[in-house]
Structure formats: structure tokens, C-alpha cells
Design a protein around this motif. Structure first.
Motif, PDB file in Angstrom:
ATOM      1  N   LEU A   1       0.825  -1.205   0.000  1.00 59.23           N
ATOM      2  CA  LEU A   1       0.000   0.000   0.000  1.00 59.23           C
ATOM      3  C   LEU A   1       0.861   1.257   0.000  1.00 59.23           C
ATOM      4  O   LEU A   1       0.579   2.222  -0.719  1.00 59.23           O
ATOM      5  N   ILE A   2       1.935   1.234   0.788  1.00 59.32           N
ATOM      6  CA  ILE A   2       2.822   2.399   0.847  1.00 59.32           C
ATOM      7  C   ILE A   2       3.531   2.605  -0.489  1.00 59.32           C
ATOM      8  O   ILE A   2       3.615   3.728  -1.012  1.00 59.32           O
ATOM      9  N   ASN A   3       4.024   1.518  -1.084  1.00 60.82           N
ATOM     10  CA  ASN A   3       4.714   1.623  -2.369  1.00 60.82           C
ATOM     11  C   ASN A   3       3.766   2.083  -3.467  1.00 60.82           C
ATOM     12  O   ASN A   3       4.140   2.884  -4.338  1.00 60.82           O
ATOM     13  N   ALA A   4       2.531   1.589  -3.432  1.00 65.59           N
ATOM     14  CA  ALA A   4       1.550   2.018  -4.433  1.00 65.59           C
ATOM     15  C   ALA A   4       1.253   3.503  -4.308  1.00 65.59           C
ATOM     16  O   ALA A   4       1.123   4.216  -5.316  1.00 65.59           O
ATOM     17  N   ALA A   5       1.147   4.000  -3.082  1.00 63.61           N
ATOM     18  CA  ALA A   5       0.903   5.427  -2.878  1.00 63.61           C
ATOM     19  C   ALA A   5       2.083   6.258  -3.380  1.00 63.61           C
ATOM     20  O   ALA A   5       1.894   7.323  -3.980  1.00 63.61           O
ATOM     21  N   ARG A   6       3.295   5.766  -3.189  1.00 63.33           N
ATOM     22  CA  ARG A   6       4.469   6.495  -3.664  1.00 63.33           C
ATOM     23  C   ARG A   6       4.507   6.520  -5.200  1.00 63.33           C
ATOM     24  O   ARG A   6       4.866   7.524  -5.809  1.00 63.33           O
ATOM     25  N   VAL A   7       4.137   5.399  -5.805  1.00 68.43           N
ATOM     26  CA  VAL A   7       4.109   5.341  -7.265  1.00 68.43           C
ATOM     27  C   VAL A   7       3.113   6.354  -7.827  1.00 68.43           C
ATOM     28  O   VAL A   7       3.345   6.979  -8.868  1.00 68.43           O
ATOM     29  N   LEU A   8       2.024   6.561  -7.108  1.00 67.46           N
ATOM     30  CA  LEU A   8       1.008   7.519  -7.539  1.00 67.46           C
ATOM     31  C   LEU A   8       1.382   8.955  -7.202  1.00 67.46           C
ATOM     32  O   LEU A   8       0.604   9.880  -7.475  1.00 67.46           O
ATOM     33  N   GLY A   9       2.553   9.163  -6.615  1.00 70.70           N
ATOM     34  CA  GLY A   9       3.045  10.514  -6.380  1.00 70.70           C
ATOM     35  C   GLY A   9       2.775  11.077  -5.006  1.00 70.70           C
ATOM     36  O   GLY A   9       3.003  12.268  -4.775  1.00 70.70           O
ATOM     37  N   ALA A  10       2.303  10.272  -4.057  1.00 72.57           N
ATOM     38  CA  ALA A  10       2.007  10.774  -2.717  1.00 72.57           C
ATOM     39  C   ALA A  10       3.299  11.013  -1.945  1.00 72.57           C
ATOM     40  O   ALA A  10       4.247  10.242  -2.038  1.00 72.57           O
ATOM     41  N   LYS A  11       3.314  12.099  -1.194  1.00 80.76           N
ATOM     42  CA  LYS A  11       4.454  12.409  -0.339  1.00 80.76           C
ATOM     43  C   LYS A  11       4.334  11.640   0.981  1.00 80.76           C
ATOM     44  O   LYS A  11       3.301  11.059   1.302  1.00 80.76           O
ATOM     45  N   ASP A  12       5.413  11.680   1.757  1.00 80.27           N
ATOM     46  CA  ASP A  12       5.425  10.928   3.010  1.00 80.27           C
ATOM     47  C   ASP A  12       4.306  11.363   3.949  1.00 80.27           C
ATOM     48  O   ASP A  12       3.682  10.529   4.619  1.00 80.27           O
ATOM     49  N   GLY A  13       4.056  12.668   4.025  1.00 84.70           N
ATOM     50  CA  GLY A  13       3.009  13.148   4.916  1.00 84.70           C
ATOM     51  C   GLY A  13       1.642  12.615   4.523  1.00 84.70           C
ATOM     52  O   GLY A  13       0.855  12.176   5.377  1.00 84.70           O
ATOM     53  N   ALA A  14       1.347  12.636   3.224  1.00 80.69           N
ATOM     54  CA  ALA A  14       0.061  12.134   2.747  1.00 80.69           C
ATOM     55  C   ALA A  14      -0.047  10.631   2.954  1.00 80.69           C
ATOM     56  O   ALA A  14      -1.110  10.115   3.312  1.00 80.69           O
ATOM     57  N   ILE A  15       1.053   9.921   2.732  1.00 79.79           N
ATOM     58  CA  ILE A  15       1.048   8.468   2.942  1.00 79.79           C
ATOM     59  C   ILE A  15       0.768   8.151   4.406  1.00 79.79           C
ATOM     60  O   ILE A  15      -0.032   7.254   4.718  1.00 79.79           O
TER      61      ILE A  15
END
Length: 276
Positions: free
Chosen positions: A174-188
Motif C-alpha cells: 500500500l505504501i509503495n503504491a501510494a508512492r508510485v502515484l506521487g504521494a508524499k510521506d506526509g500524505a502516505i
């Protein structure tokens, strides 16, 4: 040109229709226990207690406990003790939980925080809160502060460990998918880690609530003038078993009600999760 049909295949439609039925069956299998079975269990438990008291064990009968309950309620003693104990438990439990959640998140999200804080958390977690009563009395006196402190510690360590586990157990996919979609650490952290950790936090709060009630009786050894634990200790001196049983039952009932409220909050806040 050939037209692509948008009608779902029979298999897909059948599986779509069967999904709600499957969820209903799962809910029935793993949901709330039947009220009838709960009622039977309570009646059987009271019956066993009554038989043991009649068989010669040093136990008061249920009617004796009910009579004593009415007497304590009529003269206001029970209400005074209950309010005093509830205040201590709620303050200690809420402060412990509020302090534990950010510490658990910090330890789980940042490796440097885990390295700095975790050894101390594990060290003090091994020390029973009751063992700190002499130190609490020396540092804080014999007022309400040392009583609330030991309850605070009981709730804090249960909740901080559970919150930490919730963060480190978040699915990395889930974390890697959010990063791939461009989410920053705070949003993740806010939109992935926090929701995924909520079940762990609530379980830790339930454990902390039980630890808070378990610590209450010993906490009220500290020069208390009112409280369920204090009343039970006074009853012990005079061998007043009905009063002791009244205190035990009241603590159990109110602890159970508070636990059910946390369980209800868990169902509301984690309804999006698939139940296995």
C-alpha cells in the motif's frame, strides 16, 4: 464493425449477486454472539455461584450481595465510590492513551525515534505500575496525582506497543503504491498508515482499559478516602464479603460497558476492512 457487449457474463453477474450473501453469512458467523446464549451463560454463572455458596464455600449468596448493593446505593456510599473510581480511571486511561498514540506513531514511522525510545519503553514496560507506587508517593505526595499516575502508566504502555505494531505492520504494498502515484510521506502517513493502524490502536486501548481497572484497587491504597478499591479494602478488614462482591461486580460491569463502547468504536472506524 462488431459491437462489444457491456453485459456482464453470467458468471460475473452470479458472483456479484452472491457477494452480499457471502458477506451476510460471514457477519452471522463472526458477528455478535446471540443474546439468548449470553443470557443463558449469565444465568448459569450465577447458578454455579449460588450452588458453591450453599455447598459451604466462603461465598455470600446472590441475595446477600443484592441486599448489600441496595444498602450501599441507598446511603450514597456506592455512588460516591463509583464516581471517585471512574474519575481516576478515565483520567489515567485517557491521558495514557493520548500520550501513547503519537509516541507509537513516532517509533513506528521513524527508525531514529525507534532506536532512541524503544529501549526505554521496553525497559519501563517490564516494571509493573504497582511497583512504582512508593516512588509516586515520594515524588507526588498522597493526593490524586500518584493514583492517576499508576493508572496512566498501565494504559500508556499497553497502547504505545499496540500503536507501534500497527504502524510497522502496515502492508508495504500500500505504501509503495501510494508512492508510485506521487504521494508524499506526509500524505502516505495520514491516508494510509493512520487508517491501517486504527484497529491496532483500539485493541491497545482495550487492553489499556483493562489494565487501568486492574490497577485501580492498588492505586486506591494511596491514602484514598473514597473509591471502589478503597471500599473493598475496608471491607476486607471486617470480613465483609458482600461488600467485596459488590465492588467486584460494579468494577466488572462498568469495565465491560466501557470495553463494549470501544468495541463499537472499532466497528464504526474499521467498517471498511474485510473481516476474515
Amino acid at each position: 464493425m462488431s459491437t462489444i457487449s457491456r453485459t456482464a457474463p453470467p458468471e460475473t453477474a452470479t458472483s456479484t449477486m452472491a457477494a452480499p450473501a457471502t458477506r451476510r453469512r460471514r457477519k452471522a458467523a463472526f458477528g455478535r454472539p446471540p443474546v439468548l446464549l449470553t443470557t443463558i451463560s449469565i444465568i448459569v454463572g450465577i447458578g454455579i455461584w449460588w450452588l458453591l455458596s450453599l455447598a459451604g464455600f466462603r461465598l455470600p449468596t446472590p441475595p446477600e450481595v443484592v441486599t448489600r448493593f441496595g444498602e450501599l446505593l441507598a446511603d450514597g456510599t456506592l455512588v460516591t465510590d463509583l464516581l471517585a473510581s471512574l474519575t481516576r480511571v478515565l483520567i489515567g486511561f485517557l491521558l495514557g492513551s493520548i500520550a501513547a498514540i503519537p509516541v507509537g506513531f513516532l517509533m513506528g514511522w521513524y527508525a531514529w525515534a525507534r532506536g532512541l525510545i524503544d529501549p526505554w519503553i521496553q525497559f519501563f514496560r517490564m516494571i509493573p505500575p504497582l511497583a512504582l507506587i512508593p516512588l509516586a508517593i515520594v515524588l507526588l505526595g498522597i493526593g490524586e496525582e500518584p493514583k492517576i499516575l499508576v493508572i496512566f502508566l498501565a494504559a500508556f504502555f499497553s497502547c504505545v506497543v499496540s500503536t507501534f505494531q500497527g504502524v510497522v505492520n502496515v502492508d508495504r504494498t500500500l505504501i509503495n503504491a501510494a508512492r508510485v502515484l506521487g504521494a508524499k510521506d506526509g500524505a502516505i502517513f495520514i491516508r494510509v498508515v493512520v487508517p491501517a493502524s486504527v484497529p491496532f490502536i483500539l485493541v491497545g486501548m482495550r487492553v489499556g482499559l483493562g489494565a487501568s481497572w486492574a490497577t485501580l484497587v492498588a492505586a486506591e491504597l494511596i491514602a484514598a478516602q473514597a473509591g471502589l478499591g478503597y471500599r473493598m479494602q475496608q471491607a476486607q478488614i471486617y470480613y465483609d464479603l458482600p461488600t467485596i462482591f459488590v465492588g467486584l461486580i460494579v468494577i466488572g460491569v462498568f469495565g465491560l460497558v466501557m470495553d463494549r463502547l470501544l468495541l463499537l468504536a472499532e466497528r464504526k472506524l474499521t467498517g471498511w476492512q474485510e473481516r476474515r
